[in-house]
Design a protein around this motif. Sequence first.
Motif, PDB file in Angstrom:
ATOM      1  N   GLU A  62    -114.093  34.099 -72.766  1.00 55.95           N
ATOM      2  CA  GLU A  62    -112.788  34.626 -73.195  1.00 55.95           C
ATOM      3  C   GLU A  62    -112.887  36.104 -73.563  1.00 55.95           C
ATOM      4  O   GLU A  62    -112.002  36.897 -73.224  1.00 55.95           O
ATOM      5  CB  GLU A  62    -112.250  33.802 -74.362  1.00 55.95           C
TER       6      GLU A  62
ATOM      7  N   ARG B 111    -111.092  39.428 -71.552  1.00 55.13           N
ATOM      8  CA  ARG B 111    -110.340  40.517 -72.202  1.00 55.13           C
ATOM      9  C   ARG B 111    -110.908  41.887 -71.835  1.00 55.13           C
ATOM     10  O   ARG B 111    -110.178  42.883 -71.835  1.00 55.13           O
ATOM     11  CB  ARG B 111    -110.346  40.339 -73.721  1.00 55.13           C
TER      12      ARG B 111
ATOM     13  N   ALA C 137    -111.769  32.017 -65.816  1.00 53.58           N
ATOM     14  CA  ALA C 137    -110.833  31.064 -66.430  1.00 53.58           C
ATOM     15  C   ALA C 137    -111.059  29.655 -65.890  1.00 53.58           C
ATOM     16  O   ALA C 137    -110.978  28.675 -66.643  1.00 53.58           O
ATOM     17  CB  ALA C 137    -109.389  31.513 -66.173  1.00 53.58           C
TER      18      ALA C 137
ATOM     19  N   ILE D 280    -114.099  28.177 -67.523  1.00 53.04           N
ATOM     20  CA  ILE D 280    -113.746  27.720 -68.879  1.00 53.04           C
ATOM     21  C   ILE D 280    -113.187  26.302 -68.836  1.00 53.04           C
ATOM     22  O   ILE D 280    -113.494  25.483 -69.709  1.00 53.04           O
ATOM     23  CB  ILE D 280    -112.758  28.696 -69.557  1.00 53.04           C
TER      24      ILE D 280
END
Length: 179
Positions: free
Chosen positions: A144, A148, A160, A163
């Motif tokens: 995460e 960013r 993503a 994840i």
Amino acid sequence: MEERCIENTCNFMAVKPIMADLPYPPIRVQGKNRSYADLLKVDYCGQTSELSAITQYINNENRLSGEKCAIAQTLLGIGMAEMIHLQKLGEMIVLLGGDVDYTVPACNGRQKMWTPAYVAIPGQAAKMLAADLEAERAAIAQYEAHIRMIGDDCVNAVLARIIRDEEYHIMLLKALMQA
């Protein structure tokens, strides 16, 4: 005369990678970017990384397979998914212009090589599962943070998706801990 042998009867032939049932985005990048490659190298082979996760899962699976076959099979399946993550990260690192050499940039500007010291090796099954759970949580937090920091939608889509697998692994590990 027949020798007496100790045998591990846990069968791993049917084990497959344990992943969310979702497709992966294509492995592509918007352009070469060594800074992004360096961030992905941390995910690839840093302390909290896919290489560390693979090594930890395989070690735990080996030590549990004789007495806790079902848990060992699950850990192997999770470890196989982590291998796929490692492979996808490696492809992106190369596309970004980086090197897949098991090193990450250190604070002093030098390269730091991956070490097995990054792997938690507790002695009891419950502690192994707890260490695996903590590693999954740390990986998600790191991914995460990297999303960013990375301004490449192609790379971030893959991160993503990874994840999602890590979240699925957390669910499975929690279930194993309650069994």
